[in-house]
Design an enzyme around this catalytic site. Structure first.
Site, PDB file in Angstrom:
ATOM      1  CB  ALA A  52       0.607 -11.939   0.389  1.00 36.99           C
ATOM      2  NE  ARG A  68      -8.433 -16.962   4.159  1.00 38.33           N
ATOM      3  CZ  ARG A  68      -7.545 -16.144   3.666  1.00 38.33           C
ATOM      4  NH1 ARG A  68      -7.252 -15.026   4.296  1.00 38.33           N
ATOM      5  NH2 ARG A  68      -6.932 -16.419   2.547  1.00 38.33           N
ATOM      6  CG  HIS A  70      -4.147 -14.461   7.675  1.00 38.41           C
ATOM      7  ND1 HIS A  70      -2.813 -14.601   7.329  1.00 38.41           N
ATOM      8  CD2 HIS A  70      -4.813 -14.244   6.504  1.00 38.41           C
ATOM      9  CE1 HIS A  70      -2.688 -14.492   6.002  1.00 38.41           C
ATOM     10  NE2 HIS A  70      -3.879 -14.257   5.487  1.00 38.41           N
ATOM     11  CB  ALA A  83      -0.938  -0.004   1.208  1.00 33.90           C
TER      12      ALA A  83
HETATM   13  C1  SIN Z   1      -3.315 -17.538   1.647  1.00 33.94           C
HETATM   14  O1  SIN Z   1      -2.487 -17.730   0.768  1.00 33.94           O
HETATM   15  O2  SIN Z   1      -4.026 -18.417   2.129  1.00 33.94           O
HETATM   16  C2  SIN Z   1      -3.470 -16.155   2.179  1.00 33.94           C
HETATM   17  C3  SIN Z   1      -4.088 -15.319   1.167  1.00 33.94           C
HETATM   18  C4  SIN Z   1      -4.934 -14.276   1.831  1.00 33.94           C
HETATM   19  O3  SIN Z   1      -4.776 -13.990   3.014  1.00 33.94           O
HETATM   20  O4  SIN Z   1      -5.827 -13.765   1.155  1.00 33.94           O
END
Ligand code: SIN
Length: 427
Positions: A43, A267, A328, A13
């Site tokens: 990432a 998620r 996360h 960013a």
């Molecule tokens: C991942 O690779 O699982 C993380 C990608 C994310 O946080 O969007």
């Protein structure tokens, strides 16, 4: 010290914002560690894009559904519609996204996506993107980057920001004044014991905002990634097992070798199901099997994950690996509008530090790099257009005494964030 625009943070960013600011403005970027130690570099999975106009509605719906429809629809629309331009920029910087056999961009999939729309570079997409942004930034003559400089507090008066108090690499406290200040200081993972984030990312921007009455939003919306590598060793940071591993077919099992969830649910739901299963079985982790992924594909798409597992004694795909959820991502943050402007004049926030509501209550996988850059560019455009309306002030009489005890100040920051989060103290 004095600059036109001050950027606090050097993830994708902050870097992309700098690249979109006018060349005649003096930009100072400070970063708490070194540039390469931002979460953007970590990432793995990839970055979503609108790959064709036909996919717009489905991408919009997936983002909203994952976010429990608490997303700001205007922000979602903006993010999706501006993604092709961003991808054009990244390709022009030399970012090497995976291609298919015809040479077209290839797309992978993660949880809660109804279609493949995620660009990737092996399992190090963030590093690929952010290192190219950094290379471009190094060419800017109007940009100075100071590593190991840490924002301690904002300099503000009457709801207008004039810069920051900084702790430099030699420990000295000083002030930096600026017409515009951009907070791009990442998330809050450092205040959690188990997180995929760098430990130095402790929500400094959010704490500064709370201290000065800058509006924050959705501050208790914290995402736990379902699958990080379970280790008995004391690790600084939890190693991520990318969701794209499940997107490509990997399956979750309990201790009895039974499946207990659909691996491609959003998620937060997969995390909840894993935690429930661990509680039921009295275990510290569940298992992930990569056997459903073709071995050649596993090695070529996920070389770093494969290496990590093997270095830790798991011969994937033959062996299943132990995985556990960990903090996360922070969906909440400093409240901003679609131009990334906070409730304080001359103060902007971008990336994980900011909350424009795009992610709602739970971020859709691989929307973070995209969102952070789309709204970083919008901040740059707004600052450019509004620059003539900004003002500066000298701060010659700042009392540095409250900042001297670094540890106490950091503890106070953490306390303020946790208090604001209410009972979500799963740290
Ligand atoms: C991942 O690779 O699982 C993380 C990608 C994310 O946080 O969007």
């Amino acid at each position: 010290m004095k600059t036109d625009i001050l950027i606090v943070g050097s993830g994708c960013a902050g870097l992309y914002c700098a690249l979109n600011l006018p060349k005649d403005k003096k930009i100072l970027m400070i970063t708490k560690d070194i540039v390469e130690h931002s979460d953007s570099f970590l990432a793995q999975g990839g970055m979503c894009m609108l790959k064709s106009p036909d996919d717009y509605q489905s991408y919009f719906n997936d983002t909203m559904r994952a976010g429990h429809f608490e997303n700001n629809p205007a922000a979602v629309e903006t993010m999706i519609k501006e993604s092709p331009d961003l991808v054009k920029d990244l390709l022009s910087y030399g970012v090497d996204f995976q291609r298919d056999e015809e040479g077209n961009l290839a797309f992978t999939r993660e949880g809660a996506h109804t279609h493949n729309r995620i660009l990737y570079h092996k399992d190090v997409t963030g590093k690929e993107i952010t290192s190219h942004l950094y290379e471009q930034c190094k060419k800017l003559e109007n940009l100075t980057i100071q590593e190991q400089w840490m924002m301690v507090d904002l300099l503000c008066e009457n709801n207008r920001c004039y810069g920051i108090v900084v702790r430099k690499d030699n420990g000295q406290l000083d002030t930096i004044t600026a017409n515009d200040t951009v907070l791009a200081c990442g998330g809050i993972g450092g205040i959690y014991r188990y997180s995929t984030n760098y430990r130095h990312l402790t929500g400094d921007g959010v704490a500064a905002a709370l201290r000065h009455g800058v509006e924050v939003q959705n501050i208790n919306y914290v995402q736990f990634h379902p699958t990080t590598f379970y280790s008995e060793k004391e690790e600084d940071r939890s190693f991520l097992i990318s969701e794209s591993v499940r997107g490509e077919g990997a399956l979750l099992y309990n201790n009895k070798g039974e499946r207990f969830t659909n691996e491609l649910l959003p998620r937060d739901i997969v995390t909840r199901n894993i935690k429930k299963e661990m509680k039921k079985e009295g275990t510290n982790h569940v298992w992930l099997s990569m056997r459903p992924i073709e071995p050649e594909q596993l090695e070529s798409h996920f070389p770093n994950i494969v290496k990590h597992c093997r270095d830790n004694g798991y011969d994937v795909p033959k062996d299943m690996i132990p995985v556990v959820p960990a903090q996360h991502y922070f969906m909440g943050g400093i409240k901003v509008n679609l131009q990334s402007k906070t409730s304080m004049e001359q103060l902007y926030a971008i990336g994980e530090t900011a909350c424009n509501g795009v992610h709602g209550r739970n971020r859709l996988a691989s929307n973070s790099l995209l969102e952070s850059m789309v709204f970083a560019k919008r901040a740059a455009i707004e600052m450019t257009e509004q620059f003539q309306n900004t003002e500066t002030r000298e701060f010659t009489d700042v009392d540095f005494a409250p900042y001297q005890d670094e540890k106490a100040w950091a503890e106070e920051n953490k306390r303020m964030i946790l208090k604001e989060m209410g009972d979500k103290k799963d740290v």
